[in-house]
Scaffold this motif. Sequence first.
Motif, PDB file in Angstrom:
ATOM      1  N   MET A   1       2.249 -39.233  10.945  1.00  0.00           N
ATOM      2  CA  MET A   1       2.730 -38.313  11.981  1.00  0.00           C
ATOM      3  C   MET A   1       1.651 -37.282  12.290  1.00  0.00           C
ATOM      4  SD  MET A   1       6.605 -37.094  11.448  1.00  0.00           S
ATOM      5  CE  MET A   1       7.914 -38.240  11.307  1.00  0.00           C
ATOM      6  N   ASP A   2       1.586 -36.870  13.550  1.00  0.00           N
ATOM      7  CA  ASP A   2       0.661 -35.808  13.885  1.00  0.00           C
ATOM      8  C   ASP A   2       1.462 -34.546  14.218  1.00  0.00           C
ATOM      9  OD1 ASP A   2       1.727 -36.348  16.347  1.00  0.00           O
ATOM     10  OD2 ASP A   2      -0.142 -36.845  17.336  1.00  0.00           O
ATOM     11  N   VAL A   3       0.749 -33.493  14.551  1.00  0.00           N
ATOM     12  CA  VAL A   3       1.386 -32.196  14.791  1.00  0.00           C
ATOM     13  C   VAL A   3       2.399 -32.279  15.923  1.00  0.00           C
ATOM     14  CG1 VAL A   3       0.969 -29.816  15.486  1.00  0.00           C
ATOM     15  CG2 VAL A   3      -0.582 -30.905  13.876  1.00  0.00           C
ATOM     16  N   MET A   4       2.046 -33.017  16.996  1.00  0.00           N
ATOM     17  CA  MET A   4       2.967 -33.118  18.131  1.00  0.00           C
ATOM     18  C   MET A   4       4.278 -33.795  17.722  1.00  0.00           C
ATOM     19  SD  MET A   4       1.852 -31.542  20.671  1.00  0.00           S
ATOM     20  CE  MET A   4       3.092 -32.098  21.808  1.00  0.00           C
ATOM     21  N   GLN A   5       4.169 -34.875  16.952  1.00  0.00           N
ATOM     22  CA  GLN A   5       5.380 -35.569  16.510  1.00  0.00           C
ATOM     23  C   GLN A   5       6.224 -34.661  15.616  1.00  0.00           C
ATOM     24  OE1 GLN A   5       3.417 -38.935  14.744  1.00  0.00           O
ATOM     25  NE2 GLN A   5       4.031 -40.304  16.415  1.00  0.00           N
ATOM     26  N   LEU A   6       5.557 -33.916  14.753  1.00  0.00           N
ATOM     27  CA  LEU A   6       6.295 -33.005  13.873  1.00  0.00           C
ATOM     28  C   LEU A   6       6.987 -31.904  14.686  1.00  0.00           C
ATOM     29  CD1 LEU A   6       3.729 -32.715  10.950  1.00  0.00           C
ATOM     30  CD2 LEU A   6       5.987 -33.777  10.839  1.00  0.00           C
ATOM     31  N   LEU A   7       6.284 -31.395  15.700  1.00  0.00           N
ATOM     32  CA  LEU A   7       6.898 -30.363  16.537  1.00  0.00           C
ATOM     33  C   LEU A   7       8.083 -30.940  17.324  1.00  0.00           C
ATOM     34  CD1 LEU A   7       3.734 -28.486  17.847  1.00  0.00           C
ATOM     35  CD2 LEU A   7       5.423 -27.653  16.206  1.00  0.00           C
ATOM     36  N   GLU A   8       7.931 -32.169  17.826  1.00  0.00           N
ATOM     37  CA  GLU A   8       9.040 -32.804  18.544  1.00  0.00           C
ATOM     38  C   GLU A   8      10.215 -33.044  17.584  1.00  0.00           C
ATOM     39  OE1 GLU A   8       6.688 -35.334  21.954  1.00  0.00           O
ATOM     40  OE2 GLU A   8       6.838 -36.135  20.073  1.00  0.00           O
ATOM     41  N   TYR A   9       9.927 -33.441  16.365  1.00  0.00           N
ATOM     42  CA  TYR A   9      10.980 -33.653  15.374  1.00  0.00           C
ATOM     43  C   TYR A   9      11.681 -32.327  15.062  1.00  0.00           C
ATOM     44  CZ  TYR A   9      13.229 -34.841  10.937  1.00  0.00           C
ATOM     45  OH  TYR A   9      14.142 -35.018   9.926  1.00  0.00           O
ATOM     46  N   LEU A  10      10.902 -31.256  14.927  1.00  0.00           N
ATOM     47  CA  LEU A  10      11.480 -29.934  14.679  1.00  0.00           C
ATOM     48  C   LEU A  10      12.366 -29.515  15.848  1.00  0.00           C
ATOM     49  CD1 LEU A  10      11.358 -27.670  12.569  1.00  0.00           C
ATOM     50  CD2 LEU A  10       9.438 -26.705  13.819  1.00  0.00           C
ATOM     51  N   GLN A  11      11.919 -29.787  17.068  1.00  0.00           N
ATOM     52  CA  GLN A  11      12.725 -29.478  18.252  1.00  0.00           C
ATOM     53  C   GLN A  11      14.016 -30.289  18.234  1.00  0.00           C
ATOM     54  OE1 GLN A  11      10.765 -30.287  21.964  1.00  0.00           O
ATOM     55  NE2 GLN A  11      12.307 -29.240  23.171  1.00  0.00           N
ATOM     56  N   GLU A  12      13.915 -31.547  17.869  1.00  0.00           N
ATOM     57  CA  GLU A  12      15.103 -32.410  17.796  1.00  0.00           C
ATOM     58  C   GLU A  12      16.104 -31.878  16.767  1.00  0.00           C
ATOM     59  OE1 GLU A  12      16.125 -36.888  16.266  1.00  0.00           O
ATOM     60  OE2 GLU A  12      14.248 -36.603  17.351  1.00  0.00           O
ATOM     61  N   ILE A  13      15.599 -31.409  15.633  1.00  0.00           N
ATOM     62  CA  ILE A  13      16.479 -30.844  14.598  1.00  0.00           C
ATOM     63  C   ILE A  13      17.254 -29.661  15.162  1.00  0.00           C
ATOM     64  CG2 ILE A  13      16.517 -29.591  12.409  1.00  0.00           C
ATOM     65  CD1 ILE A  13      14.129 -31.300  11.518  1.00  0.00           C
ATOM     66  N   VAL A  14      16.539 -28.795  15.876  1.00  0.00           N
ATOM     67  CA  VAL A  14      17.182 -27.598  16.431  1.00  0.00           C
ATOM     68  C   VAL A  14      18.194 -27.995  17.505  1.00  0.00           C
ATOM     69  CG1 VAL A  14      16.779 -25.499  17.770  1.00  0.00           C
ATOM     70  CG2 VAL A  14      15.258 -26.071  15.869  1.00  0.00           C
ATOM     71  N   GLU A  15      17.823 -28.957  18.363  1.00  0.00           N
ATOM     72  CA  GLU A  15      18.711 -29.355  19.455  1.00  0.00           C
ATOM     73  C   GLU A  15      19.966 -30.079  18.960  1.00  0.00           C
ATOM     74  OE1 GLU A  15      15.317 -29.799  22.921  1.00  0.00           O
ATOM     75  OE2 GLU A  15      16.188 -31.593  22.054  1.00  0.00           O
ATOM     76  N   THR A  16      19.851 -30.796  17.858  1.00  0.00           N
ATOM     77  CA  THR A  16      20.995 -31.572  17.368  1.00  0.00           C
ATOM     78  C   THR A  16      21.743 -30.865  16.245  1.00  0.00           C
ATOM     79  OG1 THR A  16      19.584 -32.768  15.809  1.00  0.00           O
ATOM     80  CG2 THR A  16      19.935 -33.766  17.994  1.00  0.00           C
ATOM     81  N   ALA A  17      21.368 -29.633  15.949  1.00  0.00           N
ATOM     82  CA  ALA A  17      22.006 -28.904  14.852  1.00  0.00           C
ATOM     83  C   ALA A  17      23.456 -28.551  15.210  1.00  0.00           C
ATOM     84  CB  ALA A  17      21.223 -27.633  14.554  1.00  0.00           C
ATOM     85  N   SER A  18      24.268 -28.407  14.159  1.00  0.00           N
ATOM     86  CA  SER A  18      25.666 -28.023  14.348  1.00  0.00           C
ATOM     87  C   SER A  18      25.739 -26.617  14.929  1.00  0.00           C
ATOM     88  CB  SER A  18      26.400 -28.052  13.000  1.00  0.00           C
ATOM     89  OG  SER A  18      26.315 -29.323  12.428  1.00  0.00           O
ATOM     90  N   LYS A  19      26.652 -26.425  15.859  1.00  0.00           N
ATOM     91  CA  LYS A  19      26.786 -25.125  16.517  1.00  0.00           C
ATOM     92  C   LYS A  19      27.924 -24.334  15.878  1.00  0.00           C
ATOM     93  CE  LYS A  19      24.944 -26.648  20.973  1.00  0.00           C
ATOM     94  NZ  LYS A  19      23.960 -27.453  20.375  1.00  0.00           N
ATOM     95  N   VAL A  20      27.705 -23.021  15.784  1.00  0.00           N
ATOM     96  CA  VAL A  20      28.748 -22.131  15.290  1.00  0.00           C
ATOM     97  C   VAL A  20      29.569 -21.686  16.504  1.00  0.00           C
ATOM     98  CG1 VAL A  20      29.211 -19.941  14.132  1.00  0.00           C
ATOM     99  CG2 VAL A  20      27.279 -21.347  13.393  1.00  0.00           C
ATOM    100  N   PRO A  21      30.864 -21.925  16.483  1.00  0.00           N
ATOM    101  CA  PRO A  21      31.690 -21.592  17.651  1.00  0.00           C
ATOM    102  C   PRO A  21      31.538 -20.124  18.062  1.00  0.00           C
ATOM    103  CG  PRO A  21      32.954 -22.832  16.045  1.00  0.00           C
ATOM    104  CD  PRO A  21      31.648 -22.492  15.398  1.00  0.00           C
TER     105      PRO A  21
END
Length: 174
Positions: A1-21
């Motif tokens: 993995m390179d930095v871009m892939q890691l950043l995209e993965y980090l973004q995906e984690i944030v976007e798919t994280a559980s939301k607090v109502p």
Amino acid sequence: MDVMQLLEYLQEIVETASKVPITGKIVLDKKEILEVIDQIVNYLPDEFKKAQWVLTEKERILSEARKEYEVVKKETMEMLKKQVENHDITKEAKIRAQEIIAAAQRDAKSMRLGARDYADEILCQLDKELEEKGKIMISNIKKDAEEMMASISEDFTNTTATIRENIKELRNVK
């Protein structure tokens, strides 16, 4: 993995994280986030580490200069106590201390500006590289999409031709 892939993965984690109502906040796995950040840090170019070293050295030099200033100041106070009547020595010590401080401040400013310029150069290079890689990636995606559309069009044409042949065959059957 390179930095871009890691950043995209980090973004995906944030976007798919559980939301607090109601609050609009999200719940993240601290361990997973820290692991991704650690991987990103490990992929950063050595220039960033060198820039960090330059900043650390600047702080060390400033600290040494302050210590030297304190030593000179203390020596000046002792000389003042011993030779109150001799003002020339005290004046000379103050001038020397001010010269040391001025030299340390000049050195610190020079190092700070050098580190800033160095970091700016590295970030500009990184920006250019990211822009070039993005253009290449978009070009590859366009090429793949065009190939896929050509394949679909060819499949559609072949299927249509087969259907027409079947229609002719059915019309010829009596």
